[in-house]
Design an enzyme around this catalytic site. Sequence first.
Site, PDB file in Angstrom:
ATOM      1  N   SER A 131      54.523  21.314  26.206  1.00 57.33           N
ATOM      2  CA  SER A 131      54.315  22.224  25.088  1.00 57.33           C
ATOM      3  C   SER A 131      53.113  23.142  25.332  1.00 57.33           C
ATOM      4  O   SER A 131      53.119  23.933  26.261  1.00 57.33           O
ATOM      5  CB  SER A 131      54.151  21.393  23.806  1.00 57.33           C
ATOM      6  OG  SER A 131      54.181  22.192  22.660  1.00 57.33           O
ATOM      7  N   HIS A 156      59.107  23.826  24.947  1.00 59.67           N
ATOM      8  CA  HIS A 156      59.977  24.013  23.792  1.00 59.67           C
ATOM      9  C   HIS A 156      59.406  25.103  22.886  1.00 59.67           C
ATOM     10  O   HIS A 156      58.325  25.630  23.139  1.00 59.67           O
ATOM     11  CB  HIS A 156      60.179  22.703  23.019  1.00 59.67           C
ATOM     12  CG  HIS A 156      58.925  22.119  22.458  1.00 59.67           C
ATOM     13  ND1 HIS A 156      58.863  20.865  21.907  1.00 59.67           N
ATOM     14  CD2 HIS A 156      57.654  22.613  22.350  1.00 59.67           C
ATOM     15  CE1 HIS A 156      57.646  20.601  21.500  1.00 59.67           C
ATOM     16  NE2 HIS A 156      56.903  21.646  21.744  1.00 59.67           N
TER      17      HIS A 156
END
Length: 225
Positions: A131, A156
């Site tokens: 992330s 993501h």
Amino acid sequence: MTIKKEEKQEQEPKLSDLIIFPGADPESKSRTLGVYGEVNEEHCKGVVSGLHYFRDTGKVEEYDEPEEETKEEKSKEEIQEPEVKISYLPIDFVVSTEGGSVTDMFAVYDCMRDVRKTCDINTFGIGKVMSAGILLLAGGTQGKRRVGKHCRLMLHAVSGGHFGSLKELEVDIREVRWYQAQFAKALASETKLDEKEIKAIFRKKTDTYFDAEQAVEWGIADEVV
């Protein structure tokens, strides 16, 4: 990676508590810091301070003395002062995180962009880089970004973290979209992926896991160690 509301901190963290590597000690010759754990205000405050501290204390001045023949040939008035060459010692930046706050990620990233104008930042991803950690790894100096062979990486989309009225949710959605657009632009500027490819990953609405070799292929890192 989430957007969250500001929370009051009861205790003011110390720099030595936030930078968990040897570089936290001002007396140490080590110039290593980084994010090990969640990307949040507590950790990133020390990282931001540490980046600027190491840049400011890593300044090296070298003097080019005139040749002896030149000194003899010229009078005292004509002798030039030795030229000063200024360089900066590099900073080692270790990243191992499952992600965290998008705002704190950008706070560190913008400081990295500022510091690396004069000082190389050698990033090293180990363990897990997920992330928000992806941009911090990719944000090191080009050619100086390493990733561990057994490191697991994940990318993501940005997610929101607000609750409340419909109007508040609408504002939250706009903020998420803005941060996601900035995230895509930043990644595209630091890697071999373009914005279209990054947004395609985001549209999957799931976690995209990959290994160190893929990270190098995508330009998130330069070398597997």
